[in-house]
Design a protein around this motif. Sequence first.
Motif, mmCIF file in Angstrom:
data_model
loop_
_atom_site.group_PDB
_atom_site.id
_atom_site.type_symbol
_atom_site.label_atom_id
_atom_site.label_comp_id
_atom_site.label_asym_id
_atom_site.label_seq_id
_atom_site.Cartn_x
_atom_site.Cartn_y
_atom_site.Cartn_z
ATOM 1 N N VAL A 45 -3.214 27.810 19.283
ATOM 2 C CA VAL A 45 -2.300 27.366 20.340
ATOM 3 C C VAL A 45 -2.861 27.749 21.713
ATOM 4 O O VAL A 45 -2.809 26.967 22.666
ATOM 5 N N MET A 48 -5.540 25.338 22.740
ATOM 6 C CA MET A 48 -4.995 24.086 23.260
ATOM 7 C C MET A 48 -4.563 24.248 24.711
ATOM 8 O O MET A 48 -4.763 23.354 25.539
ATOM 9 N N LEU A 51 -7.487 24.172 27.040
ATOM 10 C CA LEU A 51 -8.036 22.831 27.242
ATOM 11 C C LEU A 51 -7.387 22.116 28.424
ATOM 12 O O LEU A 51 -7.997 21.239 29.028
ATOM 13 N N GLY A 116 -10.440 18.885 13.727
ATOM 14 C CA GLY A 116 -10.609 20.233 14.255
ATOM 15 C C GLY A 116 -12.031 20.732 14.118
ATOM 16 O O GLY A 116 -12.567 21.381 15.022
ATOM 17 N N VAL A 155 -11.736 17.572 23.353
ATOM 18 C CA VAL A 155 -10.312 17.369 23.653
ATOM 19 C C VAL A 155 -9.688 16.355 22.694
ATOM 20 O O VAL A 155 -8.600 16.582 22.158
ATOM 21 N N SER A 158 -9.386 17.953 19.238
ATOM 22 C CA SER A 158 -8.361 19.005 19.243
ATOM 23 C C SER A 158 -6.951 18.426 19.305
ATOM 24 O O SER A 158 -6.038 18.909 18.632
ATOM 25 N N VAL A 159 -6.777 17.392 20.123
ATOM 26 C CA VAL A 159 -5.470 16.768 20.267
ATOM 27 C C VAL A 159 -5.031 16.124 18.956
ATOM 28 O O VAL A 159 -3.901 16.325 18.487
ATOM 29 N N HIS A 161 -6.126 16.820 15.980
ATOM 30 C CA HIS A 161 -5.949 17.944 15.051
ATOM 31 C C HIS A 161 -4.559 18.568 15.200
ATOM 32 O O HIS A 161 -3.852 18.779 14.212
ATOM 33 N N ALA A 162 -4.181 18.833 16.438
ATOM 34 C CA ALA A 162 -2.885 19.475 16.686
ATOM 35 C C ALA A 162 -1.711 18.547 16.373
ATOM 36 O O ALA A 162 -0.710 18.975 15.789
ATOM 37 N N LYS A 174 4.332 20.458 22.140
ATOM 38 C CA LYS A 174 2.974 20.194 21.655
ATOM 39 C C LYS A 174 2.483 18.832 22.139
ATOM 40 O O LYS A 174 1.353 18.728 22.641
ATOM 41 N N CYS A 178 -0.637 18.242 24.691
ATOM 42 C CA CYS A 178 -1.770 17.423 24.235
ATOM 43 C C CYS A 178 -1.967 16.191 25.121
ATOM 44 O O CYS A 178 -3.102 15.840 25.471
ATOM 45 N N ALA A 181 -3.444 17.285 28.498
ATOM 46 C CA ALA A 181 -4.853 17.691 28.361
ATOM 47 C C ALA A 181 -5.762 16.480 28.215
ATOM 48 O O ALA A 181 -6.819 16.395 28.856
#
Length: 202
Positions: A45, A48, A51, A116, A155, A158-159, A161-162, A174, A178, A181
Amino acid sequence: MPLLRATLIWAATALVLAVPLVAAALSPLLEWRQPVYIAAGFAGVTGMALLLIQPLLIAGLLPGLDPLQERRIHRWTGAALVLSVILHVAGLWLTSPPDVIDALLFTSPTPFTPWGVIAMWALFATAILAVIRRRLRLRWRTWRIAHTALALVIVTGSVVHAILITGTMETVSKITLCTLALALTLRVAFDPGTLKRLRRAR
């Protein structure tokens, strides 16, 4: 008026960064988790959140900082981002080594895992490139293209993934984190004004 604007920008930034962390801390899904697993989750977290800070610094959207301070903080934030990812993966390894091995080998059945892992390797590549940049004698333009391309992979990966994970992060905060970012990273990558600003800062 400039002071009020600066205060509002910093307050809004702090809010966007803090709310996902607080919401995750209050998640009922943590109740039966091991401390190592919880720490690994919070490292993710935190990553994120970091980022979001990076494009804000590059675009000069955080008032009160001069270009030299922005570049210095950008480097330190990048180092913190690498550390958060290492802690995230290490914590998951301690709780379930087979899952981490499956993730690294791209054999995990979970759809969020490959994103990820790709983001992680892109981040490590960025860090290594930053360390050896002078030894490679890369021209600024070449460095910027490589750095920007890797940042987009980091980015985006990661986005996704989250977003795909149903876990401790609260959904609305979240998605907000995201979205911001990704939007800011795209702005930095493709806005000609940002490129001109970076050239002037050099």
